[in-house]
Design a protein around this motif. Structure first.
Motif, PDB file in Angstrom:
ATOM      1  N   LEU A  37       0.827  -1.201   0.000  1.00 34.19           N
ATOM      2  CA  LEU A  37       0.000   0.000   0.000  1.00 34.19           C
ATOM      3  C   LEU A  37       0.866   1.258   0.000  1.00 34.19           C
ATOM      4  CD1 LEU A  37      -2.895   1.123   0.155  1.00 34.19           C
ATOM      5  CD2 LEU A  37      -2.692   1.048   2.647  1.00 34.19           C
ATOM      6  N   GLN A  38       1.917   1.254   0.818  1.00 28.67           N
ATOM      7  CA  GLN A  38       2.821   2.405   0.876  1.00 28.67           C
ATOM      8  C   GLN A  38       3.509   2.619  -0.467  1.00 28.67           C
ATOM      9  OE1 GLN A  38       3.272   4.577   3.495  1.00 28.67           O
ATOM     10  NE2 GLN A  38       4.398   5.726   1.949  1.00 28.67           N
ATOM     11  N   GLU A  39       3.929   1.510  -1.093  1.00 32.83           N
ATOM     12  CA  GLU A  39       4.583   1.606  -2.397  1.00 32.83           C
ATOM     13  C   GLU A  39       3.623   2.168  -3.448  1.00 32.83           C
ATOM     14  OE1 GLU A  39       6.857  -1.307  -5.653  1.00 32.83           O
ATOM     15  OE2 GLU A  39       6.074  -2.114  -3.770  1.00 32.83           O
ATOM     16  N   SER A  40       2.375   1.711  -3.417  1.00 33.43           N
ATOM     17  CA  SER A  40       1.376   2.221  -4.358  1.00 33.43           C
ATOM     18  C   SER A  40       1.114   3.707  -4.140  1.00 33.43           C
ATOM     19  CB  SER A  40       0.069   1.432  -4.225  1.00 33.43           C
ATOM     20  OG  SER A  40       0.256   0.084  -4.575  1.00 33.43           O
ATOM     21  N   GLU A  41       1.058   4.115  -2.869  1.00 33.83           N
ATOM     22  CA  GLU A  41       0.839   5.538  -2.570  1.00 33.83           C
ATOM     23  C   GLU A  41       2.001   6.387  -3.070  1.00 33.83           C
ATOM     24  OE1 GLU A  41       0.243   5.523   1.612  1.00 33.83           O
ATOM     25  OE2 GLU A  41      -1.913   5.123   1.500  1.00 33.83           O
ATOM     26  N   ASP A  42       3.234   5.881  -2.911  1.00 35.26           N
ATOM     27  CA  ASP A  42       4.405   6.615  -3.405  1.00 35.26           C
ATOM     28  C   ASP A  42       4.346   6.763  -4.923  1.00 35.26           C
ATOM     29  OD1 ASP A  42       5.321   6.815  -0.835  1.00 35.26           O
ATOM     30  OD2 ASP A  42       6.690   5.103  -0.979  1.00 35.26           O
ATOM     31  N   LYS A  43       3.983   5.665  -5.609  1.00 37.24           N
ATOM     32  CA  LYS A  43       3.891   5.724  -7.067  1.00 37.24           C
ATOM     33  C   LYS A  43       2.791   6.680  -7.515  1.00 37.24           C
ATOM     34  CE  LYS A  43       5.731   1.111  -8.114  1.00 37.24           C
ATOM     35  NZ  LYS A  43       5.440  -0.224  -8.695  1.00 37.24           N
ATOM     36  N   GLN A  44       1.689   6.686  -6.771  1.00 41.98           N
ATOM     37  CA  GLN A  44       0.600   7.596  -7.127  1.00 41.98           C
ATOM     38  C   GLN A  44       1.028   9.049  -6.970  1.00 41.98           C
ATOM     39  OE1 GLN A  44      -2.800   7.525  -4.627  1.00 41.98           O
ATOM     40  NE2 GLN A  44      -4.133   8.567  -6.076  1.00 41.98           N
ATOM     41  N   ARG A  45       1.751   9.345  -5.885  1.00 41.47           N
ATOM     42  CA  ARG A  45       2.222  10.724  -5.693  1.00 41.47           C
ATOM     43  C   ARG A  45       3.159  11.136  -6.824  1.00 41.47           C
ATOM     44  NH1 ARG A  45       1.999   9.348  -0.093  1.00 41.47           N
ATOM     45  NH2 ARG A  45       4.111   8.468  -0.170  1.00 41.47           N
ATOM     46  N   GLN A  46       4.050  10.212  -7.240  1.00 40.43           N
ATOM     47  CA  GLN A  46       4.952  10.530  -8.340  1.00 40.43           C
ATOM     48  C   GLN A  46       4.183  10.764  -9.630  1.00 40.43           C
ATOM     49  OE1 GLN A  46       7.713   7.254  -8.476  1.00 40.43           O
ATOM     50  NE2 GLN A  46       8.624   7.723  -6.482  1.00 40.43           N
ATOM     51  N   THR A  47       3.181   9.914  -9.872  1.00 41.22           N
ATOM     52  CA  THR A  47       2.372  10.057 -11.084  1.00 41.22           C
ATOM     53  C   THR A  47       1.610  11.374 -11.072  1.00 41.22           C
ATOM     54  OG1 THR A  47       2.114   7.650 -11.238  1.00 41.22           O
ATOM     55  CG2 THR A  47       0.567   8.996 -12.490  1.00 41.22           C
ATOM     56  N   GLU A  48       1.023  11.718  -9.929  1.00 45.17           N
ATOM     57  CA  GLU A  48       0.285  12.975  -9.832  1.00 45.17           C
ATOM     58  C   GLU A  48       1.213  14.173 -10.006  1.00 45.17           C
ATOM     59  OE1 GLU A  48      -1.554  12.669  -6.053  1.00 45.17           O
ATOM     60  OE2 GLU A  48      -3.316  11.580  -6.795  1.00 45.17           O
ATOM     61  N   SER A  49       2.432  14.068  -9.474  1.00 50.12           N
ATOM     62  CA  SER A  49       3.387  15.165  -9.610  1.00 50.12           C
ATOM     63  C   SER A  49       3.749  15.387 -11.079  1.00 50.12           C
ATOM     64  CB  SER A  49       4.652  14.856  -8.797  1.00 50.12           C
ATOM     65  OG  SER A  49       5.614  15.873  -8.971  1.00 50.12           O
ATOM     66  N   ARG A  50       4.005  14.273 -11.794  1.00 53.53           N
ATOM     67  CA  ARG A  50       4.330  14.394 -13.226  1.00 53.53           C
ATOM     68  C   ARG A  50       3.130  14.911 -14.015  1.00 53.53           C
ATOM     69  NH1 ARG A  50       7.598  13.278 -17.280  1.00 53.53           N
ATOM     70  NH2 ARG A  50       6.773  12.377 -19.218  1.00 53.53           N
ATOM     71  N   ALA A  51       1.937  14.444 -13.664  1.00 55.00           N
ATOM     72  CA  ALA A  51       0.726  14.925 -14.347  1.00 55.00           C
ATOM     73  C   ALA A  51       0.546  16.425 -14.136  1.00 55.00           C
ATOM     74  CB  ALA A  51      -0.498  14.158 -13.844  1.00 55.00           C
ATOM     75  N   ASN A  52       0.840  16.901 -12.935  1.00 55.35           N
ATOM     76  CA  ASN A  52       0.738  18.339 -12.659  1.00 55.35           C
ATOM     77  C   ASN A  52       1.749  19.124 -13.482  1.00 55.35           C
ATOM     78  OD1 ASN A  52      -1.342  18.006 -10.817  1.00 55.35           O
ATOM     79  ND2 ASN A  52       0.024  17.800  -9.073  1.00 55.35           N
ATOM     80  N   ARG A  53       2.976  18.577 -13.577  1.00 53.32           N
ATOM     81  CA  ARG A  53       4.003  19.253 -14.395  1.00 53.32           C
ATOM     82  C   ARG A  53       3.569  19.316 -15.851  1.00 53.32           C
ATOM     83  NH1 ARG A  53       7.597  16.115 -11.309  1.00 53.32           N
ATOM     84  NH2 ARG A  53       7.964  14.718 -13.075  1.00 53.32           N
ATOM     85  N   LEU A  54       3.024  18.210 -16.360  1.00 55.46           N
ATOM     86  CA  LEU A  54       2.568  18.189 -17.743  1.00 55.46           C
ATOM     87  C   LEU A  54       1.423  19.182 -17.949  1.00 55.46           C
ATOM     88  CD1 LEU A  54       2.640  14.361 -18.540  1.00 55.46           C
ATOM     89  CD2 LEU A  54       4.074  16.125 -19.557  1.00 55.46           C
ATOM     90  N   SER A  55       0.524  19.270 -16.980  1.00 56.57           N
ATOM     91  CA  SER A  55      -0.587  20.220 -17.086  1.00 56.57           C
ATOM     92  C   SER A  55      -0.066  21.653 -17.173  1.00 56.57           C
ATOM     93  CB  SER A  55      -1.518  20.075 -15.881  1.00 56.57           C
ATOM     94  OG  SER A  55      -2.125  18.814 -15.855  1.00 56.57           O
ATOM     95  N   ARG A  56       0.921  21.960 -16.307  1.00 58.85           N
ATOM     96  CA  ARG A  56       1.495  23.317 -16.348  1.00 58.85           C
ATOM     97  C   ARG A  56       2.193  23.574 -17.669  1.00 58.85           C
ATOM     98  NH1 ARG A  56       2.760  21.946 -10.926  1.00 58.85           N
ATOM     99  NH2 ARG A  56       4.879  21.363 -11.531  1.00 58.85           N
ATOM    100  N   GLN A  57       2.901  22.552 -18.196  1.00 63.75           N
ATOM    101  CA  GLN A  57       3.621  22.731 -19.456  1.00 63.75           C
ATOM    102  C   GLN A  57       2.647  22.908 -20.616  1.00 63.75           C
ATOM    103  OE1 GLN A  57       6.544  19.700 -20.107  1.00 63.75           O
ATOM    104  NE2 GLN A  57       7.591  20.840 -21.710  1.00 63.75           N
TER     105      GLN A  57
END
Length: 315
Positions: free
Chosen positions: A161-181
């Protein structure tokens, strides 16, 4: 209408008395990036002959190809980023569904562990109050073994569960960067299209004629074009190459003379960027990082509403 719009350049070209003089003034305007007015001034000049018209038309035609190719590349990149963003959104949704299922499974495991602990406590209490043979003690031992197994399984699930949460945070962070770009590219593309639309682009935006800007870093070959674009938007532009050839000690004086400092993040040293940021903080001036050293990024930044959104940096 065109005579009125380009009256200043027509008056400047009126000083030319020969075809050679007209060609010389055209080449100077072309170098400075002031194309529309100079183009009309050449076409309407009495000294312009047919070879000069063909030469000027050819150069403008070539520029239109270059600008069109640049816009197509920006649009293609924008579409690619949008697709990547959609894929990231889908992955985030799948991650959230998996996390929800994992959380439910973990809650169920914890409930079962709690029930088993209560059962073991009851069995142990019964065994202590009524001691018997080793065979009679086996249910307690079996329950304890199952309890240990469930705890191990629970620990594994928590780690997953912790590993999945970490991956989700990374995915959301990249998605936010892409949205800004994507938003940045859309803004730049809109700004470029506005500037290219000569019919609808004012020479000087209202309320912007008295401001001065500082541009630090970038590519020296674009400096004249940057000044022309800034003047079109009503700004006086000071340029410093970030210490490549210009003395870095000039930056404090330049910052003090301007209302905002801009720099392209892909074409400036870390030391120069840090120095300008500190100077802007000391002088209470705006600090605007640009996505690239391209004309599109600069055009997007010098719009009055864009500069108004930036504030004095805090370090």
């Amino acid at each position: 209408m065109l005579d009125k719009r380009h009256e200043a350049l027509i008056k400047r070209f009126s000083k030319a008395s020969t075809t050679k003089d007209v060609r010389t003034m055209w080449l100077a305007a072309l170098e400075q990036g002031d194309i529309p007015g100079a183009y009309w001034a050449v076409l309407t000049h009495p000294a312009t002959d047919r070879p000069l018209v063909q030469e000027v038309f050819g150069e403008v035609h070539m520029l239109s190809h270059l600008v069109g190719r640049s816009n197509r590349l920006d649009i293609s990149r924008l579409q690619k980023l949008q697709r990547e963003l959609d894929e990231r959104d889908a992955k985030v949704a799948k991650q959230e569904a998996r996390l929800l299922n994992a959380a439910k499974e973990r809650s169920e495991l914890l409930r079962r562990i709690e029930e088993m602990e209560q059962t073991v406590i009851r069995l142990a209490a019964r065994q202590n109050s009524n001691p018997g043979t080793e065979d009679e003690k086996s249910p307690v031992t079996s329950r304890l073994q199952k309890l240990d197994a469930e705890k191990v399984r629970s620990d594994v699930l928590v780690a997953r569960l912790q590993e999945s949460e970490d991956k989700q945070r990374q995915t959301e962070s990249r998605a936010n960067r892409l949205s800004r770009q994507v938003a940045e590219l859309q803004h730049e593309l809109a700004a470029v299209n506005t500037v290219l639309n000569v019919e609808n682009t004012p020479e000087v935006p209202p309320g912007a004629s008295s401001q001065a800007l500082l541009y630090v870093g970038g590519r020296r070959g674009l400096f004249d074009r940057l000044r022309t674009l800034a003047e079109r938007h009503g700004y006086e532009l000071f340029i410093h190459d970030g210490g490549v050839e210009d003395n870095i000690s000039l930056l404090p004086g330049l910052v003090s003379q301007t209302s905002a400092a801009l720099f392209p993040v892909d074409c400036i040293s870390h030391s120069a960027a840090g120095l300008v940021k500190r100077l802007c903080q000391d002088e209470q001036k705006k600090f605007v990082p640009l996505r690239t050293a391209s004309l599109a990024s600069f055009i997007a930044a010098v719009s009055a509403e864009r500069l108004a959104n930036y504030h004095t940096p805090s370090i």
